[in-house]
Write a protein that holds these residues in place. Sequence first.
Motif, mmCIF file in Angstrom:
data_model
loop_
_atom_site.group_PDB
_atom_site.id
_atom_site.type_symbol
_atom_site.label_atom_id
_atom_site.label_comp_id
_atom_site.label_asym_id
_atom_site.label_seq_id
_atom_site.Cartn_x
_atom_site.Cartn_y
_atom_site.Cartn_z
ATOM 1 N N TYR A 37 0.812 -1.213 0.000
ATOM 2 C CA TYR A 37 0.000 0.000 0.000
ATOM 3 C C TYR A 37 0.850 1.269 0.000
ATOM 4 N N GLY A 38 2.159 1.088 -0.163
ATOM 5 C CA GLY A 38 3.027 2.238 -0.372
ATOM 6 C C GLY A 38 3.515 2.882 0.906
ATOM 7 N N TYR A 39 4.349 3.888 0.685
ATOM 8 C CA TYR A 39 4.980 4.599 1.792
ATOM 9 C C TYR A 39 4.000 5.606 2.384
ATOM 10 N N ASN A 40 3.853 5.551 3.705
ATOM 11 C CA ASN A 40 2.926 6.447 4.379
ATOM 12 C C ASN A 40 3.617 7.513 5.220
ATOM 13 N N GLY A 41 4.873 7.276 5.586
ATOM 14 C CA GLY A 41 5.531 8.168 6.532
ATOM 15 C C GLY A 41 5.012 7.934 7.942
ATOM 16 N N THR A 42 5.220 8.907 8.793
ATOM 17 C CA THR A 42 4.778 8.763 10.193
ATOM 18 C C THR A 42 3.641 9.716 10.539
ATOM 19 N N SER A 43 3.136 10.464 9.544
ATOM 20 C CA SER A 43 2.026 11.376 9.794
ATOM 21 C C SER A 43 1.177 11.457 8.532
ATOM 22 N N TRP A 44 -0.154 11.350 8.693
ATOM 23 C CA TRP A 44 -1.016 11.294 7.510
ATOM 24 C C TRP A 44 -2.415 11.806 7.844
ATOM 25 N N GLN A 45 -3.022 12.461 6.864
ATOM 26 C CA GLN A 45 -4.435 12.794 6.953
ATOM 27 C C GLN A 45 -5.067 12.536 5.586
ATOM 28 N N LYS A 46 -6.364 12.243 5.596
ATOM 29 C CA LYS A 46 -7.051 11.897 4.348
ATOM 30 C C LYS A 46 -7.034 13.067 3.374
ATOM 31 N N ASP A 47 -7.424 14.231 3.853
ATOM 32 C CA ASP A 47 -7.392 15.444 3.029
ATOM 33 C C ASP A 47 -7.498 16.647 3.964
ATOM 34 N N SER A 48 -7.563 17.810 3.362
ATOM 35 C CA SER A 48 -7.546 19.048 4.146
ATOM 36 C C SER A 48 -8.801 19.244 4.995
ATOM 37 N N SER A 49 -9.843 18.443 4.713
ATOM 38 C CA SER A 49 -11.067 18.568 5.525
ATOM 39 C C SER A 49 -10.827 18.167 6.979
ATOM 40 N N TRP A 50 -9.726 17.475 7.220
ATOM 41 C CA TRP A 50 -9.388 17.091 8.597
ATOM 42 C C TRP A 50 -8.724 18.240 9.365
ATOM 43 N N GLY A 51 -8.524 19.361 8.720
ATOM 44 C CA GLY A 51 -7.921 20.504 9.394
ATOM 45 C C GLY A 51 -6.503 20.218 9.820
#
Length: 682
Positions: A441-455
Amino acid sequence: MIQKRRRSSRRKRTVLLPLILILVVLAIIGACVLFFLHMRNEKEKPSEILKTYLSSIESGDYEKMFELVDSGKVSKKDFIARNQNIYEGIGCSNVKVKITSEEKNQLSYTVTLTTLAGEITYDNTTKVKKDDNKGTILVWDDSMIFPELTATDKVRIYTDEAKRGQILDRNQNVLAGSGSAYSVGLVPGKMNEDSSGDLQTLSSLLGLSTEDIQSELSKDWVTDDAFVPLATISAADEKLQNQLLAIPGIKLSTVEVRSYPYGSATAHLVGYVSGITAEDLEKHPDAGYTSDSVIGKSGLEALYEKQLRGQNGYTILIEDEDGQQKSVLAYQNKTDGETLRLTIDITLQQSLYEQFQKDEGCSVAMNPYTGEVLALVSTPSYDTNRFILGLTTQEWDQLNNDEAQPLYNRFRQTFAPGSTLKPFTAAIGLAEGTLDPEKDYGYNGTSWQKDSSWGDYYVTTLQDYKPGTLQNALIYSDNIFFAKAALELGADRFTDGLDRFGFNQVVPFEIKMSQSQYDNDGSITEEIQLADSGYGQGQVLANPLHLAVMYTAFSNSGSMITPYLIYKDDPSAEVWIDQAISKEHSSLLTEDLKAVVNNPAGSGYAAHRTDMELAGKTGTAELKSEQGTTGQEIGWFSVFTTDPSASKPVLLTSMVESVEDKGGSTYVVKKDAAVLDSYFGS
């Protein structure tokens, strides 16, 4: 002067007139009552009066009984005392009467009543007469109580106390049974004339006030030679015994008490007994308890009270004035309490307690193939033996005010499960076809949000890794992977999947546990909450026993086993939830969980063993007051043996609160590893 005297006379008359009126009114009322009783009794048949008389025994209305009889020379006070002492002393209830003959001046009848010693039935006759004040009444003497009873006889009840049943572990080690202690008392005639200093010393040693001690010594029954009990102390505390015996007048008397050999290690599981209270007697009016009984107050002692207590034996008899037996009215053999043998292994129970005794947490151990519960531990704990000997006010306050809550039974509660939920999020995704175990499922890093709607809210994880497969996500305990997996499922499929694992259901077990949940209101409606729930946070709460039972699916081809606590000679698995995971996916996930413990990069590697194969999953849940903040961390570890032919198959789930400064879930892993070392080595 004359005028003043006249005024005084008027005032006296003014005061006297209301008093006279009150007396006249009271006399009229009294006359009316007597007239009413007279007319009522005149109209009622003698048989009805007898029935009213006998029904008043159950209600304890002895004054009413007195109004219905001619008691001869027996005063009202003595009549009430005689009847009350006998009927209440034998535990009289359920009084029934059958009139067999009704003549003008005599009634013949049969009485049946229930007592502590069982049912008593007797035939009797009673004379009837007319009274100028009361109308038709019964002629009373002591034989109305029992036909053979005379005024100089006594009704005695002798108790043969049932022995309370033992609570044993699977290897028949005693977890609760009979033990001995010392009753500490004073003999007044042997005390120093000036005992004030001695009483101060005694007060300090026993945790009693000098006023309480003086109160006991001042009771009506106390004589110079009497033993006045004050407290109960441990038979093992020789230092305290010697200090007490140095005080003039102190005497120690051996008494039998309930004993808990493993004390704090089994406190929340086994519980304790205590002297019965007035409230307890009201709750169990017909259960044969007396003011001297003990009753289970918590844990298994309370849950299995009926089986453990047994039934006392009683003999009710009439004795003459010389103490000689005239007749036996009722007899009941005692029945000792049942022995309760548990599936618990006290060696494992103690080992878990010793490892975690200073932590706020709990542990559950099971045989994952049979459902036998091997240990149930809550820490910190308390010594149940202190409740038997009697806690001082100071000791009770310390227990109640302790911030670590030693009285709180944690294994019955629910907590955020953190990453221990991830295998089940994966199982739901696999079942629904939204998760491919082989896909990167690829590289995610250590911090992620779905999109900007998550603020400004991001899902974070501790380790960066590649490739982004399911197995690696479990090995490195990646929050982002499972947040995405939950979002891919959607709230309905995710929560339906958790329901199939027993969420929002009562775990079938002897001890009632709090139900696991995924939302405070029963459904997940917010996207961020769904993402957090995928890795065991959000509003997900799991009961430790339930979580352990969920992990039994990996040992039973996907089926969750019913846990149980009462020992069986021939243990066999009973399925609670059939195929909670498919056999194929159970096998696949078990291999992944093996890697969590056996891969050096795995979060559970500290429990790795070379002598046997283990599988498991760690978990760290962060309790946040709101999104985007930090808070207390809860550490988890669920670990199990993978070989069904192992001599000691075990599944262990442990939880510790406040691990943020202790190394997170690794703190729990290391302690469980030490427990398993001890368990497999014993």
